[in-house]
Design a protein around this motif. Structure first.
Motif, PDB file in Angstrom:
ATOM      1  N   GLU A 167      31.298  37.794  40.028  1.00 41.41           N
ATOM      2  CA  GLU A 167      31.013  36.990  41.222  1.00 41.41           C
ATOM      3  C   GLU A 167      29.580  37.225  41.704  1.00 41.41           C
ATOM      4  O   GLU A 167      28.855  36.291  42.059  1.00 41.41           O
ATOM      5  N   LYS A 168      29.157  38.490  41.673  1.00 43.55           N
ATOM      6  CA  LYS A 168      27.808  38.837  42.130  1.00 43.55           C
ATOM      7  C   LYS A 168      26.752  38.241  41.198  1.00 43.55           C
ATOM      8  O   LYS A 168      25.725  37.725  41.639  1.00 43.55           O
ATOM      9  N   ALA A 169      27.021  38.328  39.889  1.00 44.56           N
ATOM     10  CA  ALA A 169      26.071  37.775  38.918  1.00 44.56           C
ATOM     11  C   ALA A 169      25.919  36.274  39.099  1.00 44.56           C
ATOM     12  O   ALA A 169      24.824  35.713  38.968  1.00 44.56           O
ATOM     13  N   LYS A 170      27.039  35.630  39.415  1.00 37.77           N
ATOM     14  CA  LYS A 170      27.022  34.181  39.617  1.00 37.77           C
ATOM     15  C   LYS A 170      26.181  33.809  40.835  1.00 37.77           C
ATOM     16  O   LYS A 170      25.403  32.850  40.825  1.00 37.77           O
ATOM     17  N   GLN A 171      26.315  34.572  41.910  1.00 33.50           N
ATOM     18  CA  GLN A 171      25.609  34.260  43.150  1.00 33.50           C
ATOM     19  C   GLN A 171      24.138  34.639  43.095  1.00 33.50           C
ATOM     20  O   GLN A 171      23.276  33.918  43.605  1.00 33.50           O
ATOM     21  N   ALA A 172      23.838  35.794  42.472  1.00 30.25           N
ATOM     22  CA  ALA A 172      22.461  36.307  42.485  1.00 30.25           C
ATOM     23  C   ALA A 172      21.706  36.022  41.202  1.00 30.25           C
ATOM     24  O   ALA A 172      20.532  36.370  41.086  1.00 30.25           O
ATOM     25  N   ASP A 173      22.374  35.380  40.231  1.00 27.76           N
ATOM     26  CA  ASP A 173      21.750  35.108  38.941  1.00 27.76           C
ATOM     27  C   ASP A 173      21.181  36.392  38.336  1.00 27.76           C
ATOM     28  O   ASP A 173      20.050  36.431  37.871  1.00 27.76           O
ATOM     29  N   ARG A 174      21.983  37.461  38.379  1.00 28.14           N
ATOM     30  CA  ARG A 174      21.528  38.761  37.871  1.00 28.14           C
ATOM     31  C   ARG A 174      22.619  39.380  37.013  1.00 28.14           C
ATOM     32  O   ARG A 174      23.799  39.357  37.370  1.00 28.14           O
ATOM     33  N   LYS A 175      22.208  39.949  35.896  1.00 32.30           N
ATOM     34  CA  LYS A 175      23.160  40.556  34.967  1.00 32.30           C
ATOM     35  C   LYS A 175      23.640  41.913  35.469  1.00 32.30           C
ATOM     36  O   LYS A 175      22.974  42.566  36.268  1.00 32.30           O
ATOM     37  N   GLU A 176      24.794  42.319  34.957  1.00 37.13           N
ATOM     38  CA  GLU A 176      25.334  43.635  35.266  1.00 37.13           C
ATOM     39  C   GLU A 176      26.218  44.068  34.105  1.00 37.13           C
ATOM     40  O   GLU A 176      26.933  43.252  33.526  1.00 37.13           O
ATOM     41  N   VAL A 177      26.156  45.340  33.746  1.00 39.32           N
ATOM     42  CA  VAL A 177      26.978  45.883  32.669  1.00 39.32           C
ATOM     43  C   VAL A 177      28.044  46.786  33.270  1.00 39.32           C
ATOM     44  O   VAL A 177      27.755  47.592  34.164  1.00 39.32           O
ATOM     45  N   VAL A 178      29.284  46.644  32.791  1.00 39.34           N
ATOM     46  CA  VAL A 178      30.375  47.518  33.232  1.00 39.34           C
ATOM     47  C   VAL A 178      30.952  48.216  32.002  1.00 39.34           C
ATOM     48  O   VAL A 178      31.255  47.567  30.996  1.00 39.34           O
ATOM     49  N   ILE A 179      31.075  49.546  32.081  1.00 39.45           N
ATOM     50  CA  ILE A 179      31.681  50.340  31.009  1.00 39.45           C
ATOM     51  C   ILE A 179      32.971  50.951  31.546  1.00 39.45           C
ATOM     52  O   ILE A 179      32.968  51.592  32.594  1.00 39.45           O
ATOM     53  N   VAL A 180      34.073  50.734  30.852  1.00 39.36           N
ATOM     54  CA  VAL A 180      35.360  51.317  31.229  1.00 39.36           C
ATOM     55  C   VAL A 180      35.761  52.300  30.136  1.00 39.36           C
ATOM     56  O   VAL A 180      35.955  51.906  28.982  1.00 39.36           O
ATOM     57  N   THR A 181      35.844  53.584  30.472  1.00 37.89           N
ATOM     58  CA  THR A 181      36.159  54.607  29.474  1.00 37.89           C
ATOM     59  C   THR A 181      37.578  55.125  29.691  1.00 37.89           C
ATOM     60  O   THR A 181      38.069  55.179  30.819  1.00 37.89           O
ATOM     61  N   GLY A 182      38.217  55.515  28.621  1.00 31.09           N
ATOM     62  CA  GLY A 182      39.554  56.074  28.732  1.00 31.09           C
ATOM     63  C   GLY A 182      40.123  56.390  27.367  1.00 31.09           C
ATOM     64  O   GLY A 182      39.761  55.747  26.377  1.00 31.09           O
ATOM     65  N   GLY A 183      41.000  57.349  27.319  1.00 31.11           N
ATOM     66  CA  GLY A 183      41.620  57.737  26.061  1.00 31.11           C
ATOM     67  C   GLY A 183      42.693  56.762  25.628  1.00 31.11           C
ATOM     68  O   GLY A 183      42.874  55.700  26.233  1.00 31.11           O
ATOM     69  N   PRO A 184      43.420  57.110  24.572  1.00 28.91           N
ATOM     70  CA  PRO A 184      44.468  56.216  24.070  1.00 28.91           C
ATOM     71  C   PRO A 184      45.505  55.932  25.150  1.00 28.91           C
ATOM     72  O   PRO A 184      45.937  56.832  25.862  1.00 28.91           O
ATOM     73  N   GLY A 185      45.875  54.652  25.290  1.00 30.54           N
ATOM     74  CA  GLY A 185      46.967  54.297  26.185  1.00 30.54           C
ATOM     75  C   GLY A 185      46.629  54.282  27.657  1.00 30.54           C
ATOM     76  O   GLY A 185      47.528  54.223  28.492  1.00 30.54           O
ATOM     77  N   THR A 186      45.350  54.329  28.010  1.00 28.34           N
ATOM     78  CA  THR A 186      44.994  54.289  29.429  1.00 28.34           C
ATOM     79  C   THR A 186      45.001  52.871  29.981  1.00 28.34           C
ATOM     80  O   THR A 186      44.701  52.659  31.151  1.00 28.34           O
ATOM     81  N   GLY A 187      45.317  51.899  29.141  1.00 28.00           N
ATOM     82  CA  GLY A 187      45.466  50.537  29.619  1.00 28.00           C
ATOM     83  C   GLY A 187      44.236  49.673  29.445  1.00 28.00           C
ATOM     84  O   GLY A 187      44.123  48.604  30.054  1.00 28.00           O
ATOM     85  N   LYS A 188      43.312  50.104  28.598  1.00 27.70           N
ATOM     86  CA  LYS A 188      42.054  49.357  28.431  1.00 27.70           C
ATOM     87  C   LYS A 188      42.324  47.926  27.966  1.00 27.70           C
ATOM     88  O   LYS A 188      41.769  46.967  28.519  1.00 27.70           O
ATOM     89  N   SER A 189      43.170  47.774  26.967  1.00 28.03           N
ATOM     90  CA  SER A 189      43.420  46.436  26.425  1.00 28.03           C
ATOM     91  C   SER A 189      44.241  45.577  27.378  1.00 28.03           C
ATOM     92  O   SER A 189      44.080  44.357  27.419  1.00 28.03           O
ATOM     93  N   VAL A 190      45.110  46.211  28.164  1.00 22.25           N
ATOM     94  CA  VAL A 190      45.875  45.473  29.166  1.00 22.25           C
ATOM     95  C   VAL A 190      44.926  44.887  30.212  1.00 22.25           C
ATOM     96  O   VAL A 190      45.022  43.719  30.591  1.00 22.25           O
ATOM     97  N   ILE A 191      43.981  45.719  30.669  1.00 23.20           N
ATOM     98  CA  ILE A 191      42.995  45.244  31.643  1.00 23.20           C
ATOM     99  C   ILE A 191      42.162  44.123  31.034  1.00 23.20           C
ATOM    100  O   ILE A 191      41.873  43.114  31.685  1.00 23.20           O
ATOM    101  N   ALA A 192      41.782  44.294  29.781  1.00 26.25           N
ATOM    102  CA  ALA A 192      40.943  43.298  29.113  1.00 26.25           C
ATOM    103  C   ALA A 192      41.649  41.941  29.075  1.00 26.25           C
ATOM    104  O   ALA A 192      41.043  40.906  29.387  1.00 26.25           O
ATOM    105  N   LEU A 193      42.922  41.930  28.688  1.00 24.53           N
ATOM    106  CA  LEU A 193      43.664  40.666  28.642  1.00 24.53           C
ATOM    107  C   LEU A 193      43.858  40.069  30.032  1.00 24.53           C
ATOM    108  O   LEU A 193      43.762  38.859  30.232  1.00 24.53           O
ATOM    109  N   GLN A 194      44.136  40.938  31.005  1.00 27.54           N
ATOM    110  CA  GLN A 194      44.305  40.465  32.378  1.00 27.54           C
ATOM    111  C   GLN A 194      43.024  39.797  32.869  1.00 27.54           C
ATOM    112  O   GLN A 194      43.046  38.740  33.503  1.00 27.54           O
TER     113      GLN A 194
END
Length: 629
Positions: free
Chosen positions: A252-279
């Motif tokens: 939402e912020k990138a859309k309004q301000a025309d500025r890029k942003e990188v987000v890194i989500v770290t976690g071990g096996p089964g922490t729900g990374k792929s569930v969040i990704a699909l959501q």
């Protein structure tokens, strides 16, 4: 695209043979190797026939684009014809699939497949093939994304009689897939005239198609929102919801301000990374944000396509690979969701990459450049191949180089291994991936751990769990060579041999052989139990019970682990790979294999001293048996 010219020019060049020299030279330049004899032969036999048809129809000024590459895909369409619609005056395109078949029979159970004498297995009905090409083009090329009516498709079987292919027409339903034969050449010419004007050049229309931005169409996004977003939802908890909201806010912020942003989500096996990704994928489409999902794993991507796109085939095209963005336009996506980002490679180029694209550009840079908000889900302990660069430090450095803000969200709670944080810590300590050294396992009522005395005992135990309704798989370190895949009907070669126990590796290819599932489905198809999986097919998946064979590449001697690179048969390890890297990657491999189980893990080592150490660290006893399902 290998070549582009007017139909008049193509006909002349086909006649003097120069066209095929151009196609061959351009193929070598693009792919780095020569086209096969069968491909050249198909050019020589089919393209002159199409060129003659176009000129006989008075369409000599139509633009002919040969071997047209589909966006974000390795597939090439035989021909795309570009021109002006004779009634509307709009750009008009005809996707043409050329076949030399003289006859073909529909598959008895599925009319979208057919049988051709030249092939041992069923192939796609050319009507379905060209229809899918049209749909894909509409879904991913901005020039036609909002103008579906501008694209039509035709399969031209120029050697076939009507009698020889009449059964294929059962699926002829729309203008995106029509079939014409040599006997109906006149009808083919008439059809071309209904789509392409004989009074205008097609050069400008071809320019527009070539310049079309590579983005998911609004129609595709709408389908994805319905298919992905509206499925039964997982409940995101605590830091999972934090990660989810962080990404949505960044978009939402990138859309309004025309500025890029990188987000890194770290976690071990089964922490729900792929569930969040699909959501996120579903929610972003619902909001109208052009988004793609990408991974570096063929098995993982194919399974995601199968799960998320089971009811809507178009949704499968939203799942890409990390090397799909070499030529993508900068900031053409609102968000790019990079799942399993620990598998990012140093570069997207490989031996098949054409010379013009061998720029040495880092794959991380390509992924960051293509979207306003690139999101990286990763677990640094799952880097298992040399050249994998998906670490927090690498991504943060690439973002800093561009002065792009970068946020890291750690996921701690996990849902794999029965939700047992204690078991995950035990595995990491066991393998020396964190300071402190191995510790004795303390049962926590969430995860069960056993040590087998033989591979026979391990397999029998897992088979007993399967009889109670549990899922189970056996996997091993890469310490046995892989035999070539057998011909259909022949038994699988037994590659993993330990004493008088022998089992095959999982398949390597994309097709089922002798009842065994293709490589990408080994972890999810129940028929995968009969083969031993490797880290590349197990990574990213989970099953109830995991049997792990630790091979001679990792043994316990005295008070420490010793890795033996000579015992590894993994072809990714080159002589130039440093010993320290091999040591870390072998340990990471076993970390991945030991964390696939949801209910329990049974482990066996081929080395007696290592087995004894494992028994000691496992507490010297068996956990209680799992309850009967």
């Amino acid at each position: 695209m290998l070549f582009r010219a007017s139909a008049k020019t193509v006909a002349v060049m086909a006649l003097d043979g120069s066209l095929f020299l151009h196609l061959t030279d351009n193929f070598v330049h693009m792919h780095g190797y020569r086209p096969g004899a069968s491909e050249v032969r198909s050019w020589e036999r089919s393209i002159p026939v199409l060129a003659a048809a176009l000129n006989d129809a008075g369409l000599g000024d139509v633009e002919v684009m040969l071997e047209y590459s589909l966006p974000l895909n390795s597939k090439r369409v035989d021909v795309v014809l570009a021109g002006v619609h004779p009634v509307t005056g709009e750009p008009s395109y005809v996707v043409v699939e050329l076949k030399q078949w003289s006859q073909a029979l529909p598959h008895e159970d599925d009319p979208t497949l057919c049988h051709v004498d030249a092939y041992a297995h069923p192939v796609l009905n050319p009507i379905e093939q060209v229809r899918r090409y049209c749909e894909y083009l509409v879904n991913f090329n901005g020039a036609v994304a909002e103008h579906r009516h501008r694209v039509a498709g035709a399969a031209y079987l120029h050697n076939a009689t009507e009698f020889g292919v009449t059964g294929l027409r059962e699926i002829e339903r729309d203008g995106h897939g029509l079939l014409f034969t040599a006997e109906r050449r006149g009808a083919f010419l008439d059809h071309l005239r209904t789509r392409l004007s004989d009074e205008h050049s097609g050069a400008q229309a071809a320019d527009q198609l070539r310049a079309g931005a590579t983005v998911p169409s609004k129609q595709l996004m709408s389908v994805a929102a319905e298919e992905v977003r509206e499925r039964q939802q997982f409940i995101l908890l605590d830091e999972q919801q934090v990660a989810y909201r962080m990404v949505l806010n960044a978009v939402e912020k990138a859309k309004q301000a025309d500025r890029k942003e990188v987000v890194i989500v770290t976690g071990g096996p089964g922490t729900g990374k792929s569930v969040i990704a699909l959501q996120l994928l579903g929610d972003l489409y619902r909001r109208g944000v052009p988004t793609l999902h990408a991974t570096g794993s063929q098995s993982f991507t194919k399974t995601m396509r199968k799960v998320a796109g089971a009811r809507k085939r178009e949704v499968q095209d939203l799942f890409k690979y990390f090397n799909s963005f070499m030529t993508a336009e900068k900031n053409s996506l609102g968000a790019l969701i990079c799942d399993e980002a620990h598998r990012i490679r140093e570069t997207s180029a490989n031996r098949y990459t054409r010379a013009a694209l061998r720029t040495g550009r880092a794959q991380i840079d390509e992924l960051i450049d293509v979207a306003y908000v690139p999101v990286f889900f990763l677990d640094e302990h799952q880097v298992v191949r040399p050249g994998e660069m998906g670490t927090v430090a690498e991504i943060k450095a690439a973002a800093a180089k561009r002065d792009i803000p970068c946020h890291v969200v750690p996921l701690d709670s996990q849902f794999r291994c029965g939700g047992s944080d204690a078991y995950l810590r035990w595995v990491v300590c066991l393998l020396g991936l964190e300071p402190g050294g191995p510790v004795v396992w303390e049962p926590d009522d969430r995860m069960q751990l056993l040590v087998a005395d033989s591979p026979q005992e391990m397999e029998a135990f897992l088979e007993a769990r399967r009889s109670r309704g549990y899922g189970a798989r056996m996997s091993a370190g890469y310490c046995w060579r892989w035999s070539p895949e057998p011909k259909p009907g022949e038994p699988l070669a037994t590659d993993v041999v330990i004493g008088d126990w022998a089992r095959p590796w999982n398949l390597r290819g994309d097709r089922s052989v002798s009842g065994a599932p293709p490589a990408a489905l080994w972890a999810t198809d129940p028929a995968g139990f009969g083969q031993v999986g490797c880290v590349y097919t197990a990574q990213g998946f989970e099953y109830d019970w995991s049997g792990v064979i630790i091979g001679p590449d990792l043994v316990w001697r005295g008070d420490r682990w010793i890795t033996d690179r000579t015992a590894s048969k993994d072809p990714v390890f080159k002589k130039s790979t440093p010993d320290t890297d091999v040591d870390r990657l072998i340990r990471n491999t076993y970390k991945v294999l030991l964390t696939r189980g949801m209910v329990g893990t049974i482990v066996y080592s081929t080395d007696p001293e290592t087995r004894e150490k494992l028994r000691e660290l496992a507490g010297g006893h068996r956990d209680r048996e799992p309850a009967t399902v």
